[in-house]
Enzyme design. Structure first.
Site, mmCIF file in Angstrom:
data_model
loop_
_atom_site.group_PDB
_atom_site.id
_atom_site.type_symbol
_atom_site.label_atom_id
_atom_site.label_comp_id
_atom_site.label_asym_id
_atom_site.label_seq_id
_atom_site.Cartn_x
_atom_site.Cartn_y
_atom_site.Cartn_z
ATOM 1 N N LEU A 10 0.851 -1.191 0.000
ATOM 2 C CA LEU A 10 0.000 0.000 0.000
ATOM 3 C C LEU A 10 0.888 1.243 0.000
ATOM 4 C CD1 LEU A 10 -2.692 -1.134 2.597
ATOM 5 C CD2 LEU A 10 -2.633 -1.495 0.119
ATOM 6 N N GLY A 13 -0.994 6.696 -0.474
ATOM 7 C CA GLY A 13 -1.349 7.874 0.326
ATOM 8 C C GLY A 13 -0.391 9.038 0.105
ATOM 9 N N ARG A 17 0.934 14.616 6.641
ATOM 10 C CA ARG A 17 1.620 14.953 7.893
ATOM 11 C C ARG A 17 3.137 15.092 7.717
ATOM 12 N NH1 ARG A 17 -0.647 10.676 12.137
ATOM 13 N NH2 ARG A 17 -1.241 9.543 10.254
ATOM 14 N N LYS A 24 5.203 10.598 0.195
ATOM 15 C CA LYS A 24 5.613 10.068 1.501
ATOM 16 C C LYS A 24 6.528 8.853 1.407
ATOM 17 C CE LYS A 24 2.861 7.671 4.321
ATOM 18 N NZ LYS A 24 1.923 7.276 5.392
ATOM 19 N N GLN A 74 -4.525 3.728 -7.658
ATOM 20 C CA GLN A 74 -5.678 4.147 -6.860
ATOM 21 C C GLN A 74 -5.864 5.636 -7.108
ATOM 22 O OE1 GLN A 74 -5.291 4.158 -2.589
ATOM 23 N NE2 GLN A 74 -7.482 3.785 -2.248
ATOM 24 N N ASN A 229 4.721 8.318 9.449
ATOM 25 C CA ASN A 229 3.686 9.259 9.021
ATOM 26 C C ASN A 229 4.118 10.716 9.115
ATOM 27 O OD1 ASN A 229 1.537 7.376 8.410
ATOM 28 N ND2 ASN A 229 1.451 6.971 10.610
ATOM 29 N N TYR A 367 43.951 19.596 -10.304
ATOM 30 C CA TYR A 367 42.686 19.209 -10.933
ATOM 31 C C TYR A 367 43.014 18.355 -12.152
ATOM 32 C CZ TYR A 367 38.526 19.211 -13.792
ATOM 33 O OH TYR A 367 37.474 18.805 -14.557
ATOM 34 N N ALA A 424 58.499 22.671 -14.446
ATOM 35 C CA ALA A 424 57.583 23.400 -13.569
ATOM 36 C C ALA A 424 57.176 24.722 -14.188
ATOM 37 C CB ALA A 424 58.254 23.635 -12.218
ATOM 38 N N ARG A 441 57.376 28.308 -20.894
ATOM 39 C CA ARG A 441 57.133 29.431 -19.992
ATOM 40 C C ARG A 441 57.961 30.619 -20.481
ATOM 41 N NH1 ARG A 441 60.137 25.985 -15.313
ATOM 42 N NH2 ARG A 441 62.301 26.498 -15.793
#
Length: 458
Positions: A10, A13, A17, A24, A74, A229, A367, A424, A441
């Site tokens: 079931l 519902g 609440r 739910k 339902q 609930n 990264y 580097a 560089r």
């Protein structure tokens, strides 16, 4: 003779609440929607057909339970008997036993449901109620038995006499029925009550009035019958489930130093002699090998982690991590990454959709995204694979044995050949041949006495 068995869950519902936009039964307990806990427990039983009754949030429930259940809609929530009636098109004409359980009872165990089914069949009953012993039964329907131990009636708290209120055996809302008797009785249920709804417990009264056997089976663990609930009950279910999961791992040989502050999902697998430290959150389909150290303050979701690996104060999602690996502290392994054995991913390193070959290292402040990193590669502090051109992501290939100097940018698409060195501070925009040294560089220029001249101008 083997009896066919069916299950009706079931789950229609709305759960007002909960005061939530989320349907739910989809609220998670230890990382999994509570209705999925119920279905997964039922799936371990010998059940011929499972039907979940859906209403509010039907499409989302179908998504979560895809392949695990049939569904019946339902459209109007007119009570629990009306909900079960929606399964008639699937189960109505079948011989066998039907288990009815609520989708907001995530703690119920397969062993308890099996014991209930077995008791029902042994008693040759038309209906059997799963009951529990409550120290404080206020608000629950009381189980009144006759001298032979069979159920005489269920008395709701508000209708109980003082003597009946002292009874501590209560109705949990889980039942077994003879399937045909169930659907015959459902047609006789009336909505002549204050709520104007069709209640499933009325089936019990109908069967009793027809002289049928109605039995009861009392669970030894009342906590597993908890119906969620509201948010308070949700937190209670989380606490109970967390304790249950942690205890199971500890009994299987895992050390959890602080179970109250360790959160492990129900589908997580952990090998023996692994140490799980406080603040660790393990969820999804995570599998961890033996002799690993996980935590403290670590989050791992949907990952496979090998044996003897340490993941410390880090986050890893949807990736594979090999054996004898060191990750962290403060590393981030993003989805679709593959970290092979003996790799080191150090502090403040982010890895995304990248493969790290055996024995490679990115020890700090890097990264590495959209990259193929070979074996025995050393990636220096502050190095970045520059993978995004504003529209598309591009691949960086770093072959075996490469040394990448600190503060280097590898602008994809680019390949650094086997055994090459990157000086580097270099920004690499073209492929680097194997065994080469690449320096990219600007040449350093020193201007003597420049600061003094600047100050003189001021």
């Amino acid at each position: 003779m083997t009896t066919n068995r069916y299950a009706v869950i079931l789950a229609a519902g709305q759960g007002t609440r909960m005061k939530s936009k989320l349907y739910k039964v989809l609220h998670p307990v230890c990382g999994k929607p509570m209705v999925e806990h119920v279905v997964d427990q039922i799936s371990t039983l010998h059940i011929n057909e499972t039907v979940t009754i859906i209403g509010h949030g039907a499409d989302l429930v179908k998504t979560h339970l895809n392949g695990k259940s049939e569904f019946a809609l339902q459209e109007e929530q007119l009570g629990t008997a009306h909900a079960v009636m929606q399964a008639e098109s699937v189960l109505g004409n079948l011989e066998g036993t039907t288990l009815v359980v609520c989708g907001d009872t995530p703690l119920i165990k397969a062993e308890t449901m099996e014991a209930l089914l077995q008791h029902h069949e042994d008693q040759n009953a038309k209906a059997t109620i799963l009951t529990g012993y409550a120290e404080n039964p206020t608000g629950y329907g009381r189980i009144i038995r006759n001298n032979t131990g069979l159920v005489e009636r269920i008395v709701e708290h508000k209708d109980a006499a003082e003597e009946e209120k002292s009874v501590k055996e209560i109705n949990t809302g889980t039942y077994c029925f003879d399937n045909k008797a169930l659907f015959d009785a459902l047609k006789k249920v009336s909505n002549d009550n204050v709520q104007g709804e069709y209640y499933l417990p009325d089936v019990i009264e109908i069967l009793q009035s027809e002289g049928e056997i109605v039995s009861a089976y009392q669970t030894s663990d009342f906590g597993e019958t908890l119906g969620v609930n509201d948010r308070v009950a949700l937190s209670q279910a989380e606490t109970i489930m967390k304790r249950r999961i942690n205890e199971q791992h500890m009994r299987n040989g895992v050390t959890i130093t602080d179970p109250n502050n360790t959160y492990i999902g129900s589908d997580v697998k952990i090998g023996r002699d692994t140490l799980v430290l406080p603040g660790t959150v393990l969820t999804g389909n995570t599998e961890i090998g033996e002799d690993a150290i996980i935590g403290p303050s670590t989050e791992i979701k949907d990952c496979v982690v090998g044996s003897r690996t340490t993941v410390k104060q880090s986050v890893a999602h949807n990736s594979s991590i090999g054996s004898d690996v060191q990750i962290g502290p403060f590393a981030h392994i993003r989805p679709e990454s593959s970290i092979h054995d003996e790799v080191k991913i150090g502090n403040f390193v982010e890895v995304k959709k990248a493969e790290f070959g055996k024995g490679s290292k990115a020890s700090h402040l890097s990264y590495i995204g959209d990259a193929e990193v070979g074996k025995a590669v050393n990636i220096g502090c502050g190095s970045i694979t520059v993978n995004y051109d504003g529209k598309n992501k591009h691949l960086t290939k770093i072959e075996d044995g490469v040394f990448v100097g600190c503060n280097s940018n590898l602008v994809a698409p680019v390949t650094v050949g086997k055994g090459a060195y990157i000086a580097a501070g270099s920004t690499i925009t073209e492929d680097v041949p194997g065994e080469s040294l690449s320096i990219a560089r600007a040449r350093q220029v020193n201007k003597d006495n420049y600061v003094q001249k600047l100050n003189d101008k001021k």
